[in-house]
Design a protein around this motif. Structure first.
Motif, PDB file in Angstrom:
ATOM      1  N   LEU A 127     -59.739  -1.235  -1.758  1.00  0.00           N
ATOM      2  CA  LEU A 127     -60.678  -1.780  -0.782  1.00  0.00           C
ATOM      3  C   LEU A 127     -59.994  -2.819   0.106  1.00  0.00           C
ATOM      4  N   VAL A 128     -59.171  -3.675  -0.489  1.00  0.00           N
ATOM      5  CA  VAL A 128     -58.440  -4.671   0.304  1.00  0.00           C
ATOM      6  C   VAL A 128     -57.483  -3.979   1.269  1.00  0.00           C
ATOM      7  N   ARG A 129     -56.801  -2.944   0.803  1.00  0.00           N
ATOM      8  CA  ARG A 129     -55.859  -2.230   1.676  1.00  0.00           C
ATOM      9  C   ARG A 129     -56.559  -1.682   2.913  1.00  0.00           C
ATOM     10  N   ILE A 130     -57.725  -1.080   2.719  1.00  0.00           N
ATOM     11  CA  ILE A 130     -58.461  -0.531   3.860  1.00  0.00           C
ATOM     12  C   ILE A 130     -58.960  -1.646   4.768  1.00  0.00           C
ATOM     13  N   ALA A 131     -59.531  -2.683   4.186  1.00  0.00           N
ATOM     14  CA  ALA A 131     -60.053  -3.788   4.994  1.00  0.00           C
ATOM     15  C   ALA A 131     -58.954  -4.470   5.805  1.00  0.00           C
ATOM     16  N   GLU A 132     -57.788  -4.624   5.200  1.00  0.00           N
ATOM     17  CA  GLU A 132     -56.678  -5.288   5.895  1.00  0.00           C
ATOM     18  C   GLU A 132     -56.053  -4.418   6.975  1.00  0.00           C
ATOM     19  N   PRO A 135     -58.725  -5.481  11.544  1.00  0.00           N
ATOM     20  CA  PRO A 135     -59.530  -6.710  11.495  1.00  0.00           C
ATOM     21  C   PRO A 135     -60.977  -6.507  11.912  1.00  0.00           C
ATOM     22  N   ARG A 136     -61.295  -5.372  12.509  1.00  0.00           N
ATOM     23  CA  ARG A 136     -62.678  -5.098  12.911  1.00  0.00           C
ATOM     24  C   ARG A 136     -63.529  -4.597  11.750  1.00  0.00           C
ATOM     25  N   ILE A 137     -62.881  -4.237  10.644  1.00  0.00           N
ATOM     26  CA  ILE A 137     -63.637  -3.784   9.477  1.00  0.00           C
ATOM     27  C   ILE A 137     -64.231  -5.001   8.782  1.00  0.00           C
ATOM     28  N   GLY A 138     -65.555  -5.005   8.643  1.00  0.00           N
ATOM     29  CA  GLY A 138     -66.222  -6.135   8.011  1.00  0.00           C
ATOM     30  C   GLY A 138     -66.629  -5.864   6.577  1.00  0.00           C
ATOM     31  N   VAL A 139     -67.010  -4.628   6.284  1.00  0.00           N
ATOM     32  CA  VAL A 139     -67.497  -4.271   4.956  1.00  0.00           C
ATOM     33  C   VAL A 139     -66.904  -2.925   4.568  1.00  0.00           C
ATOM     34  N   VAL A 140     -66.469  -2.802   3.327  1.00  0.00           N
ATOM     35  CA  VAL A 140     -65.962  -1.541   2.796  1.00  0.00           C
ATOM     36  C   VAL A 140     -66.634  -1.274   1.456  1.00  0.00           C
ATOM     37  N   GLY A 141     -66.648  -0.016   1.073  1.00  0.00           N
ATOM     38  CA  GLY A 141     -67.244   0.309  -0.216  1.00  0.00           C
ATOM     39  C   GLY A 141     -66.656   1.582  -0.782  1.00  0.00           C
ATOM     40  N   PRO A 142     -66.832   1.789  -2.072  1.00  0.00           N
ATOM     41  CA  PRO A 142     -66.262   2.943  -2.760  1.00  0.00           C
ATOM     42  C   PRO A 142     -67.295   4.053  -2.956  1.00  0.00           C
ATOM     43  N   LYS A 143     -66.821   5.165  -3.466  1.00  0.00           N
ATOM     44  CA  LYS A 143     -67.725   6.155  -4.032  1.00  0.00           C
ATOM     45  C   LYS A 143     -68.218   5.584  -5.364  1.00  0.00           C
ATOM     46  N   THR A 144     -69.500   5.796  -5.656  1.00  0.00           N
ATOM     47  CA  THR A 144     -70.032   5.364  -6.945  1.00  0.00           C
ATOM     48  C   THR A 144     -70.629   6.568  -7.666  1.00  0.00           C
ATOM     49  N   TYR A 145     -70.617   6.474  -8.984  1.00  0.00           N
ATOM     50  CA  TYR A 145     -70.999   7.608  -9.825  1.00  0.00           C
ATOM     51  C   TYR A 145     -72.109   7.234 -10.795  1.00  0.00           C
ATOM     52  N   ARG A 177     -66.507  16.794  -5.470  1.00  0.00           N
ATOM     53  CA  ARG A 177     -65.464  17.810  -5.321  1.00  0.00           C
ATOM     54  C   ARG A 177     -64.457  17.395  -4.240  1.00  0.00           C
ATOM     55  N   GLY A 178     -64.413  16.109  -3.945  1.00  0.00           N
ATOM     56  CA  GLY A 178     -63.492  15.601  -2.936  1.00  0.00           C
ATOM     57  C   GLY A 178     -64.053  15.628  -1.531  1.00  0.00           C
ATOM     58  N   GLN A 179     -65.308  15.984  -1.373  1.00  0.00           N
ATOM     59  CA  GLN A 179     -65.890  16.112  -0.035  1.00  0.00           C
ATOM     60  C   GLN A 179     -66.038  14.770   0.685  1.00  0.00           C
ATOM     61  N   TYR A 180     -65.941  13.668  -0.042  1.00  0.00           N
ATOM     62  CA  TYR A 180     -66.027  12.352   0.590  1.00  0.00           C
ATOM     63  C   TYR A 180     -64.716  11.581   0.445  1.00  0.00           C
ATOM     64  N   ASP A 181     -63.627  12.276   0.194  1.00  0.00           N
ATOM     65  CA  ASP A 181     -62.328  11.622   0.011  1.00  0.00           C
ATOM     66  C   ASP A 181     -61.670  11.317   1.348  1.00  0.00           C
ATOM     67  N   LYS A 182     -62.340  10.541   2.164  1.00  0.00           N
ATOM     68  CA  LYS A 182     -61.775  10.118   3.443  1.00  0.00           C
ATOM     69  C   LYS A 182     -62.452   8.826   3.855  1.00  0.00           C
ATOM     70  N   ILE A 183     -61.796   8.105   4.728  1.00  0.00           N
ATOM     71  CA  ILE A 183     -62.377   6.883   5.263  1.00  0.00           C
ATOM     72  C   ILE A 183     -63.372   7.288   6.336  1.00  0.00           C
ATOM     73  N   PHE A 189     -73.683  -0.083   2.601  1.00  0.00           N
ATOM     74  CA  PHE A 189     -73.371   0.183   1.195  1.00  0.00           C
ATOM     75  C   PHE A 189     -74.417  -0.552   0.359  1.00  0.00           C
ATOM     76  N   PRO A 190     -74.834   0.031  -0.766  1.00  0.00           N
ATOM     77  CA  PRO A 190     -75.781  -0.677  -1.637  1.00  0.00           C
ATOM     78  C   PRO A 190     -75.161  -1.959  -2.175  1.00  0.00           C
ATOM     79  N   GLY A 191     -76.023  -2.920  -2.496  1.00  0.00           N
ATOM     80  CA  GLY A 191     -75.560  -4.229  -2.956  1.00  0.00           C
ATOM     81  C   GLY A 191     -74.809  -4.193  -4.264  1.00  0.00           C
ATOM     82  N   PHE A 192     -74.965  -3.122  -5.049  1.00  0.00           N
ATOM     83  CA  PHE A 192     -74.296  -3.073  -6.359  1.00  0.00           C
ATOM     84  C   PHE A 192     -72.815  -2.763  -6.253  1.00  0.00           C
ATOM     85  N   GLY A 193     -72.313  -2.454  -5.048  1.00  0.00           N
ATOM     86  CA  GLY A 193     -70.894  -2.140  -4.949  1.00  0.00           C
ATOM     87  C   GLY A 193     -70.379  -2.105  -3.526  1.00  0.00           C
ATOM     88  N   PHE A 194     -70.091  -3.267  -2.950  1.00  0.00           N
ATOM     89  CA  PHE A 194     -69.455  -3.326  -1.630  1.00  0.00           C
ATOM     90  C   PHE A 194     -68.543  -4.543  -1.576  1.00  0.00           C
TER      91      PHE A 194
END
Length: 197
Positions: A127-132, A135-145, A177-183, A189-194
């Protein structure tokens, strides 16, 4: 201290080169919200502690639990910052208290987690790698299961629809199945994971 080379560009001194890698990484405050979830919070904290990302601190906000969470977690994790609310401030109030503390403690990013979340060891680093990267990226989040081992997605971000339920979580109930494996750009993003800058 820096010195300047012939091209008038700053170059690191030997002292700077010797700094630990931790000091060069953005600082991440991991804010975990807990209410009467002592065992869940313990699992969440342990998953964050296993993260390979070095420059992080854990801030747990307890929303006036009655199950002994605060005493138990303080004894089990003396290095975790635990904020104990005298009353239940609700989800937004509890999170906001943790966010304010993370900002006060000079964190560059805040990772918001609920007590029932467990993270992959490389999540913070990614997440840090993507955000860094921009500089215009303010919020990032992962896939959650879902927590049933089925690789069923719970959320990959969401879109505001203004129809039906106002918002829609991407990937909800689908097998990964990898269908969301891209930026990708999403509305929230929900509050439980961003993670927010």
């Amino acid at each position: 201290m820096q010195r300047t080379n012939a091209d008038n560009q700053a170059t690191p001194t030997a002292t700077e080169d010797a700094r630990p890698a931790k000091a060069k990484l953005p600082r991440v405050g991991v804010v975990i919200l807990n209410y009467n979830g002592r065992a869940l919070a313990e699992q969440c904290i342990r998953s964050v502690m296993k993260s390979v990302y070095a420059n992080k601190e854990i801030i747990l906000v307890d929303n006036a639990s009655t199950d002994g969470s605060v005493e138990y977690l303080r004894a089990a994790f003396p290095d975790v910052v635990i904020l104990s609310n005298s009353e239940n401030l609700g989800v937004a109030g509890g999170r906001n208290r943790g966010f304010r503390e993370a900002i006060r403690r000079d964190n560059d990013y805040i990772l918001s987690l609920d007590n029932d979340a467990r993270i992959d060891g490389r999540l913070i680093e990614e997440l840090v790698r993507i955000a860094e990267s921009n500089p215009r990226i303010g919020v990032v989040g992962p896939k959650t299961y879902s927590d049933d081992g089925s690789e069923t997605l719970q959320c990959t971000g969401g879109h505001i629809t203004y129809t039906q339920n106002v918002c829609a979580q991407r990937g909800l109930g689908k097998i990964d199945r990898g269908q969301y494996d891209k930026i990708d750009d999403v509305d929230y993003f929900p509050g439980f994971g961003f993670m927010a800058r």
